[in-house]
Design a protein around this motif. Structure first.
Motif, PDB file in Angstrom:
ATOM      1  N   LEU A  72      42.791  41.132  33.446  1.00  0.00           N
ATOM      2  CA  LEU A  72      41.570  41.156  34.258  1.00  0.00           C
ATOM      3  C   LEU A  72      40.848  42.494  34.103  1.00  0.00           C
ATOM      4  O   LEU A  72      39.621  42.540  34.030  1.00  0.00           O
ATOM      5  CB  LEU A  72      41.884  40.857  35.726  1.00  0.00           C
ATOM      6  CG  LEU A  72      42.256  39.404  36.028  1.00  0.00           C
ATOM      7  CD1 LEU A  72      42.764  39.265  37.460  1.00  0.00           C
ATOM      8  CD2 LEU A  72      41.080  38.472  35.775  1.00  0.00           C
ATOM      9  N   ARG A  73      41.605  43.582  34.046  1.00  0.00           N
ATOM     10  CA  ARG A  73      40.999  44.896  33.839  1.00  0.00           C
ATOM     11  C   ARG A  73      40.308  44.944  32.480  1.00  0.00           C
ATOM     12  O   ARG A  73      39.176  45.412  32.360  1.00  0.00           O
ATOM     13  CB  ARG A  73      42.058  46.000  33.936  1.00  0.00           C
ATOM     14  CG  ARG A  73      41.481  47.402  33.720  1.00  0.00           C
ATOM     15  CD  ARG A  73      42.525  48.513  33.839  1.00  0.00           C
ATOM     16  NE  ARG A  73      43.494  48.503  32.764  1.00  0.00           N
ATOM     17  CZ  ARG A  73      44.767  48.138  32.884  1.00  0.00           C
ATOM     18  NH1 ARG A  73      45.250  47.767  34.053  1.00  0.00           N
ATOM     19  NH2 ARG A  73      45.589  48.163  31.855  1.00  0.00           N
ATOM     20  N   LYS A  74      40.975  44.433  31.468  1.00  0.00           N
ATOM     21  CA  LYS A  74      40.404  44.455  30.116  1.00  0.00           C
ATOM     22  C   LYS A  74      39.174  43.560  30.019  1.00  0.00           C
ATOM     23  O   LYS A  74      38.207  43.908  29.334  1.00  0.00           O
ATOM     24  CB  LYS A  74      41.463  44.065  29.094  1.00  0.00           C
ATOM     25  CG  LYS A  74      42.510  45.154  28.919  1.00  0.00           C
ATOM     26  CD  LYS A  74      43.489  44.826  27.829  1.00  0.00           C
ATOM     27  CE  LYS A  74      44.413  46.015  27.650  1.00  0.00           C
ATOM     28  NZ  LYS A  74      44.907  46.130  26.310  1.00  0.00           N
ATOM     29  N   VAL A  75      39.184  42.435  30.707  1.00  0.00           N
ATOM     30  CA  VAL A  75      38.004  41.560  30.725  1.00  0.00           C
ATOM     31  C   VAL A  75      36.848  42.301  31.386  1.00  0.00           C
ATOM     32  O   VAL A  75      35.719  42.298  30.892  1.00  0.00           O
ATOM     33  CB  VAL A  75      38.297  40.220  31.439  1.00  0.00           C
ATOM     34  CG1 VAL A  75      37.021  39.429  31.680  1.00  0.00           C
ATOM     35  CG2 VAL A  75      39.295  39.390  30.632  1.00  0.00           C
ATOM     36  N   LEU A 126      53.221  48.434  39.037  1.00  0.00           N
ATOM     37  CA  LEU A 126      52.661  49.663  39.610  1.00  0.00           C
ATOM     38  C   LEU A 126      51.772  50.388  38.607  1.00  0.00           C
ATOM     39  O   LEU A 126      50.709  50.919  38.967  1.00  0.00           O
ATOM     40  CB  LEU A 126      53.780  50.586  40.097  1.00  0.00           C
ATOM     41  CG  LEU A 126      54.635  50.051  41.249  1.00  0.00           C
ATOM     42  CD1 LEU A 126      55.757  51.021  41.587  1.00  0.00           C
ATOM     43  CD2 LEU A 126      53.801  49.718  42.468  1.00  0.00           C
ATOM     44  N   THR A 127      52.163  50.387  37.353  1.00  0.00           N
ATOM     45  CA  THR A 127      51.351  51.009  36.309  1.00  0.00           C
ATOM     46  C   THR A 127      50.022  50.275  36.156  1.00  0.00           C
ATOM     47  O   THR A 127      48.955  50.908  36.082  1.00  0.00           O
ATOM     48  CB  THR A 127      52.110  51.008  34.958  1.00  0.00           C
ATOM     49  OG1 THR A 127      53.296  51.797  35.122  1.00  0.00           O
ATOM     50  CG2 THR A 127      51.261  51.556  33.832  1.00  0.00           C
ATOM     51  N   GLU A 128      50.073  48.952  36.129  1.00  0.00           N
ATOM     52  CA  GLU A 128      48.832  48.170  35.977  1.00  0.00           C
ATOM     53  C   GLU A 128      47.897  48.371  37.167  1.00  0.00           C
ATOM     54  O   GLU A 128      46.682  48.472  37.003  1.00  0.00           O
ATOM     55  CB  GLU A 128      49.143  46.689  35.779  1.00  0.00           C
ATOM     56  CG  GLU A 128      49.900  46.369  34.512  1.00  0.00           C
ATOM     57  CD  GLU A 128      49.243  46.867  33.231  1.00  0.00           C
ATOM     58  OE1 GLU A 128      48.005  47.066  33.212  1.00  0.00           O
ATOM     59  OE2 GLU A 128      49.968  47.063  32.242  1.00  0.00           O
ATOM     60  N   VAL A 129      48.465  48.433  38.358  1.00  0.00           N
ATOM     61  CA  VAL A 129      47.648  48.654  39.552  1.00  0.00           C
ATOM     62  C   VAL A 129      46.997  50.030  39.488  1.00  0.00           C
ATOM     63  O   VAL A 129      45.796  50.180  39.740  1.00  0.00           O
ATOM     64  CB  VAL A 129      48.490  48.486  40.843  1.00  0.00           C
ATOM     65  CG1 VAL A 129      47.741  48.981  42.067  1.00  0.00           C
ATOM     66  CG2 VAL A 129      48.899  47.023  41.016  1.00  0.00           C
ATOM     67  N   LEU A 136      40.292  46.891  40.908  1.00  0.00           N
ATOM     68  CA  LEU A 136      41.248  45.898  41.395  1.00  0.00           C
ATOM     69  C   LEU A 136      40.628  44.797  42.263  1.00  0.00           C
ATOM     70  O   LEU A 136      40.901  43.620  42.032  1.00  0.00           O
ATOM     71  CB  LEU A 136      42.380  46.616  42.142  1.00  0.00           C
ATOM     72  CG  LEU A 136      43.741  45.984  42.129  1.00  0.00           C
ATOM     73  CD1 LEU A 136      44.300  45.806  40.734  1.00  0.00           C
ATOM     74  CD2 LEU A 136      44.703  46.822  42.950  1.00  0.00           C
ATOM     75  N   PRO A 137      39.798  45.117  43.264  1.00  0.00           N
ATOM     76  CA  PRO A 137      39.293  44.050  44.127  1.00  0.00           C
ATOM     77  C   PRO A 137      38.049  43.326  43.604  1.00  0.00           C
ATOM     78  O   PRO A 137      37.533  42.427  44.260  1.00  0.00           O
ATOM     79  CB  PRO A 137      38.968  44.777  45.434  1.00  0.00           C
ATOM     80  CG  PRO A 137      38.622  46.160  45.011  1.00  0.00           C
ATOM     81  CD  PRO A 137      39.489  46.438  43.805  1.00  0.00           C
ATOM     82  N   HIS A 138      37.574  43.697  42.435  1.00  0.00           N
ATOM     83  CA  HIS A 138      36.313  43.148  41.933  1.00  0.00           C
ATOM     84  C   HIS A 138      36.550  42.123  40.833  1.00  0.00           C
ATOM     85  O   HIS A 138      37.570  42.152  40.153  1.00  0.00           O
ATOM     86  CB  HIS A 138      35.428  44.285  41.411  1.00  0.00           C
ATOM     87  CG  HIS A 138      35.132  45.304  42.467  1.00  0.00           C
ATOM     88  ND1 HIS A 138      34.318  45.052  43.546  1.00  0.00           N
ATOM     89  CD2 HIS A 138      35.583  46.574  42.625  1.00  0.00           C
ATOM     90  CE1 HIS A 138      34.271  46.122  44.316  1.00  0.00           C
ATOM     91  NE2 HIS A 138      35.037  47.060  43.792  1.00  0.00           N
ATOM     92  N   PRO A 139      35.561  41.220  40.648  1.00  0.00           N
ATOM     93  CA  PRO A 139      35.677  40.257  39.538  1.00  0.00           C
ATOM     94  C   PRO A 139      35.848  41.013  38.229  1.00  0.00           C
ATOM     95  O   PRO A 139      35.471  42.189  38.150  1.00  0.00           O
ATOM     96  CB  PRO A 139      34.349  39.502  39.570  1.00  0.00           C
ATOM     97  CG  PRO A 139      33.890  39.645  40.996  1.00  0.00           C
ATOM     98  CD  PRO A 139      34.368  41.016  41.424  1.00  0.00           C
ATOM     99  N   PRO A 140      36.431  40.349  37.270  1.00  0.00           N
ATOM    100  CA  PRO A 140      36.631  38.917  37.099  1.00  0.00           C
ATOM    101  C   PRO A 140      37.820  38.381  37.900  1.00  0.00           C
ATOM    102  O   PRO A 140      38.567  39.147  38.495  1.00  0.00           O
ATOM    103  CB  PRO A 140      36.867  38.778  35.598  1.00  0.00           C
ATOM    104  CG  PRO A 140      37.499  40.068  35.210  1.00  0.00           C
ATOM    105  CD  PRO A 140      36.864  41.112  36.093  1.00  0.00           C
ATOM    106  N   LEU A 150      41.504  34.308  41.895  1.00  0.00           N
ATOM    107  CA  LEU A 150      41.854  35.580  42.529  1.00  0.00           C
ATOM    108  C   LEU A 150      41.457  36.751  41.633  1.00  0.00           C
ATOM    109  O   LEU A 150      41.588  36.682  40.411  1.00  0.00           O
ATOM    110  CB  LEU A 150      43.361  35.668  42.771  1.00  0.00           C
ATOM    111  CG  LEU A 150      43.993  34.615  43.679  1.00  0.00           C
ATOM    112  CD1 LEU A 150      45.509  34.770  43.682  1.00  0.00           C
ATOM    113  CD2 LEU A 150      43.431  34.705  45.080  1.00  0.00           C
ATOM    114  N   THR A 151      41.019  37.821  42.264  1.00  0.00           N
ATOM    115  CA  THR A 151      40.821  39.089  41.561  1.00  0.00           C
ATOM    116  C   THR A 151      42.197  39.697  41.307  1.00  0.00           C
ATOM    117  O   THR A 151      43.224  39.178  41.770  1.00  0.00           O
ATOM    118  CB  THR A 151      40.000  40.069  42.419  1.00  0.00           C
ATOM    119  OG1 THR A 151      40.761  40.367  43.607  1.00  0.00           O
ATOM    120  CG2 THR A 151      38.628  39.516  42.783  1.00  0.00           C
ATOM    121  N   ALA A 152      42.216  40.828  40.623  1.00  0.00           N
ATOM    122  CA  ALA A 152      43.489  41.523  40.407  1.00  0.00           C
ATOM    123  C   ALA A 152      44.144  41.878  41.746  1.00  0.00           C
ATOM    124  O   ALA A 152      45.364  41.783  41.898  1.00  0.00           O
ATOM    125  CB  ALA A 152      43.270  42.769  39.557  1.00  0.00           C
TER     126      ALA A 152
END
Length: 176
Positions: A72-75, A126-129, A136-140, A150-152
Motif C-alpha cells: 500500500l505504501r509503494k502504491v 513494526l518496520t513497515e509501520v 498509514l491512514p490514507h488511501p490506497p 482498508l488502508t494500511a
C-alpha cells in the motif's frame, strides 16, 4: 464506514495500535510460558488447531499484513501497481470466519521455532509501520476478506483484533 471498520477503528491510530500490540504480545507470551509442551502442541480436536498452530497462524497473518502495508505504501508512492480485487472470505456453517488456506499453520514448528517466527514477523510489521509513517491512514486501500477495503492503518488494526481474538480463544479452549 461499515460496522466492521467502526469496530476496528476503536483501536485508534498507529501509535495506539502499537501499544495494543505490545500489550497483547506480552500477554500471549506470558500465557504460552505457562503451558507445558504437551499443552502447547496438543490438538483438542481433529479440526481444531493446537495452541502452537494458532501461534503459527498469528505469525502468518502478521507476515501477510506486513506485506500488504508495504505494498500500500509503494502504491501510494507510485512504485507499485494497485492490488487486484481480493477474494471474499469464507465462513463456517455457524457463520464464523474461516482463515484463508494460505494462513493455515503447517504444524511443524517447535516451541522455540514458533516463538522465533512470531518475533520475526512482529519486527517486520513494526518496520513497515515505521516506514509508512504519515501515509498509514490514507488511501490506497486493499480489501480484507471480512472487513472490506482498508488502508494500511486498517490492516494494522486488524492485527490488534486478530491477536487478542486468538489469545482469548486459546485461553478458553484450555479451560475446557
Amino acid at each position: 464506514m461499515t460496522t466492521a471498520q467502526e469496530m476496528l477503528g476503536r483501536f485508534g491510530d498507529a501509535e495506539n495500535c502499537l501499544k495494543h500490540l505490545e500489550r497483547s504480545r506480552r500477554e500471549l507470551l506470558h500465557f504460552v510460558e505457562s503451558l507445558s509442551d504437551e499443552q502447547l502442541l496438543h490438538r483438542p480436536g481433529v479440526e481444531v488447531w493446537s495452541p502452537a498452530e494458532v501461534l503459527e497462524h498469528i505469525s502468518r497473518v502478521e507476515e501477510s499484513a506486513g506485506k500488504i502495508i508495504r505494498r500500500l505504501r509503494k502504491v501510494a508512492l507510485g512504485e507499485a501497481d494497485p492490488f487486484p480485487p481480493s477474494p471474499a472470505g469464507q465462513t463456517r456453517p455457524d457463520g464464523r470466519p474461516l482463515a484463508p488456506p494460505l494462513m493455515y499453520p503447517k504444524g511443524e514448528l517447535s516451541r522455540s521455532e514458533v516463538l522465533e517466527r512470531l518475533q520475526a514477523m512482529r519486527m517486520r510489521v513494526l518496520t513497515e509501520v515505521a516506514e509508512s509513517g504519515e501515509r498509514l491512514p490514507h488511501p490506497p486501500t486493499y480489501g480484507h476478506p471480512f472487513f472490506g477495503d482498508l488502508t494500511a492503518l486498517g490492516w494494522l488494526q486488524t492485527l490488534v483484533y486478530h491477536e487478542r481474538h486468538h489469545l482469548r480463544q486459546i485461553q478458553e479452549r484450555l479451560k475446557e
